[in-house]
Write an enzyme that holds these catalytic residues in place. Structure first.
Site, PDB file in Angstrom:
ATOM      1  N   SER A  32      -9.582   1.168   3.101  1.00  0.00           N
ATOM      2  CA  SER A  32      -8.798   2.034   2.240  1.00  0.00           C
ATOM      3  C   SER A  32      -7.711   1.298   1.459  1.00  0.00           C
ATOM      4  O   SER A  32      -7.115   1.886   0.560  1.00  0.00           O
ATOM      5  CB  SER A  32      -8.145   3.112   3.096  1.00  0.00           C
ATOM      6  OG  SER A  32      -7.233   2.540   4.008  1.00  0.00           O
ATOM      7  N   SER A  56      -9.531  -1.221   7.253  1.00  0.00           N
ATOM      8  CA  SER A  56      -9.046  -0.906   5.904  1.00  0.00           C
ATOM      9  C   SER A  56      -8.449  -2.079   5.146  1.00  0.00           C
ATOM     10  O   SER A  56      -8.217  -1.979   3.945  1.00  0.00           O
ATOM     11  CB  SER A  56      -8.009   0.217   5.969  1.00  0.00           C
ATOM     12  OG  SER A  56      -8.649   1.437   6.193  1.00  0.00           O
ATOM     13  N   LYS A  76       0.867  -1.179   0.000  1.00  0.00           N
ATOM     14  CA  LYS A  76       0.000   0.000   0.000  1.00  0.00           C
ATOM     15  C   LYS A  76       0.908   1.235   0.000  1.00  0.00           C
ATOM     16  O   LYS A  76       2.004   1.203   0.568  1.00  0.00           O
ATOM     17  CB  LYS A  76      -0.860  -0.040   1.265  1.00  0.00           C
ATOM     18  CG  LYS A  76      -2.006   0.950   1.320  1.00  0.00           C
ATOM     19  CD  LYS A  76      -2.815   0.725   2.608  1.00  0.00           C
ATOM     20  CE  LYS A  76      -3.967   1.697   2.770  1.00  0.00           C
ATOM     21  NZ  LYS A  76      -4.743   1.447   4.004  1.00  0.00           N
TER      22      LYS A  76
END
Lengths: 551, 555
Positions: free
Chosen positions: A141, A165, A65
């Site tokens: 996310s 997330s 990420k």
């Protein structure tokens, strides 16, 4: 993503075959994954993948990420304000993976600084299956990481989980998303959203893969002040022993078992003795338990839950029961308040963490003309210009809840609720919280809690446009409690009905939560139960992820 | 002191001067008629001051990074990612900073808290890279201390002889980066100082005169020096003070403001960033007068932050009002776990705490025979460096002389303070520990104590050492012919005979009248002293031999 699902979305079956073939050919070719990934800039990734010329097989690559520091790729948290920022050192997670021979090939798109549930709040544009706004959301996310795994482009991905997330996008894309206990994996080099909640998450299609990555990352890191130290880790090991009480008659027998890792020699000797007694009393069975007590909290059975999800939940529980596990009703009374507490605490910490982005030392430089206006405002213009709307919203929220007038009613209250949430969990788990002296464990309690990951199916991107921020916050209601308590939790893909085609609009995640530190028992439980009934299918590449861009 | 009178050009006595300067302040109000009126007016008001002192701790690392805290003139050389607030970097508490911090808190008689915590104090400023400062707001390192001020510390008459100032708390916190104004639009920032460990010492509002305020800050600095908690003081920017000032009419009981748990006060204002003792005193006085002016003309005092600058001395100026007051939004730092300090650690540091100036003063007077004035002078010299040197010398002497400290103490004190002091002043030299080896100094004093050196010879020897002669004291004395060689009995005998013969009539008088002829005996003695070798003859022995030779017949 099942080819059947793709088939209905694309015009002719011939097309799918063609794309799949191309992908698989490419994958087998020298620069497989990287070549495919290079078509995905801004869609799944936040920049170009790592440009090394070396041959890399799919098994050896991972994506991070874009909030993990890397030295050869920029780290932007999908924010304008960090444009072009490169860390001076790779994050601890990145280093451990590289040391294990795994190549970090790309950084994945996300909600800006991790703030969002659908990966749509990105300076790079939203993460989508394709270009169709009638597509389902990938969740957030860590949406980019989820999509890379779901699309079969990499076997594993690293995300971060602050309030769900990793778990939510895993549920929405039909993969596994594991959030370990807080402090298990080093956050050093992970750009924080809310430090006290942030954890490093692992995404994969099989639990075995998750375990192998977890084993690489589960290390104490002295550079992270919140990393569990060796003493705490030893206490966790000891806490597991309390699953059963030591019968008095066993007390006189001694078997040599050593508890290692405790700094205090006396304590170590005492625990070793105790463990020896247990070993004597229960033998191997004690350490390799085959049947479990599964908690089902009433408070999670909310009206708003999608019927399919309720069906999937019931089905999962009945399968677990059929396997010989006990299903136990439990109560986690603070669940209702947990979401509010989370949305006070996380923005409060975020407003503080994000104060450093002023355009002076890194990221996009601030405009000298507007730097220091006559009102004496130093950075307001720069921050206003380069933060996204959701980030600004949460900074304002957090700034308010920390302000002198609101502190007591919001931040302090939320901290109290957080403690109650932790107590709720400690009241129902058999194993005591290893780091809390007052926690004794509930002998009548449960080993794991099984609840849905989200109350809703993946929404259409077009629907999200009409959602208020509050609507999207509500979707975190099932993931936030484990975050507040720092507990390990994993989202496992399940199907509502075997007769229904498993399409991406019906991806459902079931969340299994364990006591603090019970990461391995949790993963083993999933391996022995959920995966046993529904073995992960080999992933076909979801052609939509890359075709839209490249062809 | 014993050997020599106080020389006119006594060495610099900083503390005395400071005290004198402080006491001069109280006369300021009286110098003119206008001031006399003001003085009367002042009598109707009570001033109240509380002070926050920020001091750099004497430690080799920063508070939360392993970067060196040693001074370097290469900008940003001593900055780790955390000191620059680089995203993804984390604070790593450096336990070594606790040693000077706990020492300081102990010297200020505080209770060290078993558990303390770190909080973030938010505000945007270019010298604050993270957008917040890590400090201890909710649970500080230490609480409930106090400090006693006496007139020796520079208290004015109005303060009485002795006051006790409460210390509310002592907390650890980060220093900011250093700003250098380049031109009107450019500031250069050096992050070397960013993250240095500071302590903030918060006093209770127990101070009631400008002189006491300055004396308090001065005393805190000297205590921090004494226990080695700090090494750079106000002169070098290592210590800064914020003062809270309020006034209330003495006959008015309606004042209802309070802070730090002290009530019945007038509305206060805060003057930030004072960097000298004089500015503390001057700013408090100026702000007191301003507030009284405002109140007497029917106005009200705003709770506000005010500034003080050397470019506009005599007045405080408004920086920002209450409505513009920064809300620091204190939040517990989620990355930093609470600090647990074991009582044993505290006890160990307490046992090994260097004495504070008051204790040293008592020690010098009681054990070394010093007068208060000399003791204060010695303590103030070279930040206590001269005292250490002095104690080294006495220690060397003790080993050999097995003598009582008080006798030698005074003698050594005279050398260290006055003889050497005079030399330093006349040659305009700065003292440093390597100037004269303490062992050599001890040898010098020892020689003199054994009567092997006369006063003048000893002074010459000191000058030789001062000029850097590396020979041993014994060698110098020998080779420079400075040793005192007493005359032999035979020499005394011969000299006495010669004098008696030359002055036979006086000798006869003495012989006949014995003790009644004291004057004549003294005359003969004078003759002996004059004719003998000045450097070798001793009056006592000369007198004894004269008495023997001229004892009454038949006696």
């Amino acid at each position: 993503m099942n080819p059947a699902a793709t088939a209905r979305r694309l015009k002719s079956p011939g097309e799918i075959r063609r794309y799949s073939t191309i992908y698989h050919d490419r994958l087998r070719s020298a620069r497989g994954t990287r070549a495919v990934l290079s078509g995905l800039e801004n869609l799944v990734l936040t920049g170009s993948p790592y440009p090394s010329g070396r041959n890399i097989a799919n098994d050896e690559v991972i994506v991070l990420k874009d909030n993990f520091l890397t030295t050869d790729l920029p780290t932007t948290c999908a924010s304008h304000i960090l444009e072009g920022f490169r860390g001076s050192a790779t994050s601890m997670v990145g280093r451990l993976l590289q040391d294990a021979g795994i190549h970090i090939v790309a950084k994945t798109n996300m909600d800006e600084f991790g703030m969002g549930s659908y990966s749509t709040n990105s300076a790079r544009g939203p993460v989508k299956h394709g270009f169709d706004s009638l597509e389902q959301s990938v969740g957030g996310s860590s949406g980019g990481s989820a999509l890379v795994v779901a699309g079969g482009l990499a076997r594993f991905a690293i995300g971060s989980d602050t309030g769900g997330s990793v778990r939510l996008p895993a549920a929405y894309t039909g993969i596994l998303g594991f959030k370990p206990s807080y402090g298990r994996i080093s956050r050093n080099g992970l750009i924080p959203y809310a430090n006290s909640l942030d954890t490093v998450g692992i995404m994969s299609t099989s639990v075995k893969d998750a375990i192998s990555i977890y084993r690489i990352l589960n290390k104490h890191d002295p550079a992270d002040p919140t990393s569990l130290d060796l003493n705490s880790r030893a206490r966790i090991e000891h806490a597991k022993l309390s699953r059963s009480r030591v019968p008095d008659h066993a007390a006189s027998d001694q078997v040599s078992v050593r508890v290692i890792g405790l700094r205090d020699k006396k304590e170590s000797a005492r625990l070793s003795l105790e463990a020896g007694m247990r070993w004597k009393a229960y033998g191997r069975q004690y350490f390799t338990k085959r049947s479990w007590r599964i908690g089902v909290p009433d408070e999670y059975n909310i009206q708003e839950m999608h019927p399919w999800i309720r069906i999937a939940w019931l089905k999962t529980l009945s399968v677990l029961q059929d396997m010989g596990n006990d299903i136990v009703h439990i109560s986690l009374p603070t669940t209702q308040s947990a979401l509010s507490a989370y949305y006070v605490l996380a923005p409060a910490e975020a407003s503080s963490n994000l104060a450093k982005y002023d355009g002076v030392r890194y990221g996009i430089p601030r405009d000298a003309e507007l730097a220091d206006n006559h009102e004496g405002v130093l950075y307001a213009h720069h921050r206003g210009q380069h933060f996204g709307d959701e980030v600004k919203r949460r900074i304002l929220l957090g700034t308010f809840s920390l302000s002198a007038g609101a502190m007591d009613n919001y931040f302090i209250q939320a901290q109290k609720v957080r403690r109650l949430v932790q107590q709720d969990f400690n009241n129902v788990f058999t194993v005591p919280h290893p780091l809390l002296e007052a926690s004794t464990g509930n002998p009548e309690g449960v080993d794991f809690i099984v609840v849905p990951t989200a109350p809703t199916l993946p929404p259409l991107l077009s629907e999200l446009k009409h959602q208020s921020p509050l609507d999207s916050y509500v979707n975190d209601i099932f993931t936030v409690p484990a975050s507040l308590a720092g507990l390990p939790a994993i989202s496992v893909p399940v199907v509502a009905d075997d007769d229904l085609p498993p399409t991406s609009d019906k991806n459902i995640g079931m969340q299994i939560i364990g006591q603090f530190g019970e990461d391995m028992p949790l993963l083993n439980f999933v391996r022995d139960t959920v995966e046993a009934i529904d073995p992960p299918r080999p992933r076909e590449t979801d052609s939509r992820i890359w075709t839209a861009r490249r062809f | 002191m014993l050997l020599e009178p106080l020389p006119e050009q006594a060495p610099l006595r900083k503390q005395l001067k400071d005290a004198a300067r402080a006491s001069r302040g109280k006369h300021d109000d009286e110098v003119s008629e206008r001031d006399r009126v003001r003085h009367e007016r002042l009598a109707q008001w009570e001033l109240t001051v509380g002070i926050e002192i920020h001091a750099q701790l004497n430690t080799s690392s920063k508070l939360f990074s392993r970067a060196s805290a040693e001074y370097t003139d290469v900008p940003n050389a001593a900055s780790w990612p955390f000191d620059l607030a680089v995203p993804g970097s984390q604070p790593l508490f450096q336990p070594a900073v606790l040693v000077p911090a706990i020492r300081a808190a102990l010297a200020l008689k505080c209770q060290i808290q078993r558990r303390s915590k770190f909080d973030r104090k938010h505000y945007f400023y270019h010298d604050q890279p993270a957008g917040y400062q890590i400090t201890q707001y909710y649970e500080p390192l230490a609480r409930d201390g106090h400090l006693v001020l006496t007139q020796q510390d520079g208290l004015g008459e109005k303060d009485g002889g002795k006051i006790e100032i409460g210390i509310k708390q002592v907390q650890l916190e980060q220093d900011t980066a250093k700003t250098q104004e380049q031109d009107e639009v450019t500031s250069l920032i050096d992050f070397n100082r960013s993250g240095h460990a500071l302590i903030e010492i918060i006093s209770l509002p127990h101070l009631h005169t400008p002189e006491a305020a300055a004396a308090y800050v001065r005393k805190v600095q000297s205590i921090l020096y004494a226990v080695d908690a700090a090494t750079t003081g106000m002169e070098l920017g290592g210590l800064r003070a914020d003062v809270n000032v309020s006034v209330r009419r003495l006959d008015d009981n309606t004042s209802n403001h309070s802070y730090s748990g002290v009530g019945g006060l007038g509305q206060r204002t805060e003057i930030k960033n004072l960097s000298s003792f004089k500015s503390v005193e001057d700013a408090v006085r100026a702000e007191r007068d301003r507030q009284i002016d405002v109140l007497e003309s029917g106005g009200t005092i705003e709770g506000e932050t005010r500034g003080w600058s050397l470019s506009a001395p005599g007045v405080t100026r408004r920086l920002r009002g209450k409505e513009g007051e920064v809300d620091y939004r204190y939040m517990p730092d989620p990355d930093i776990s609470p600090l647990y300090i074991h009582p044993e650690v505290v006890e160990h540091l307490r046992e090994h705490l260097p004495p504070v100036p008051e204790q040293l003063l008592d020690m010098l007077c009681a054990n070394y025979g010093f007068t208060v004035v000399d003791a204060q002078a010695l303590l103030a010299l070279d930040n206590g460096g001269r005292l250490l040197w002095y104690q080294d010398i006495v220690a060397h002497l003790k080993v050999r002389e097995n003598d009582v400290r008080s006798r030698l103490g005074v003698q050594v004190g005279n050398w260290v303070l006055h003889e050497l002091g005079a030399l330093l002043t006349t040659t305009e030299t700065q003292w440093h520990p390597g100037l004269i080896d303490s062992q050599q100094m001890a040898d010098l004093v020892s020689l003199q104590a054994q009567n092997k050196l006369t006063g003048p010879s000893a002074k010459r020897l000191l000058r030789i050492l001062f000029d850097g002669d590396k020979r041993s004291v014994a060698e110098i004395a020998e080779e420079e012919n400075l040793l005192f060689m007493p005359m032999t009995d035979e020499e005394y005998d011969a000299l006495a005979d010669a004098v008696i013969e030359a002055n036979s009539s006086e000798a006869d008088v003495v012989r006949q009248n014995g003790k009644q002829a004291k004057g004549k005996l003294k005359f003969l003695l004078g003759q002996m002293m004059r004719q003998g070798d000045r450097n070798r003859i001793e009056a006592q022995r000369a007198e004894r031999i004269l008495q023997t030779k001229l004892s009454p017949v038949g006696a």
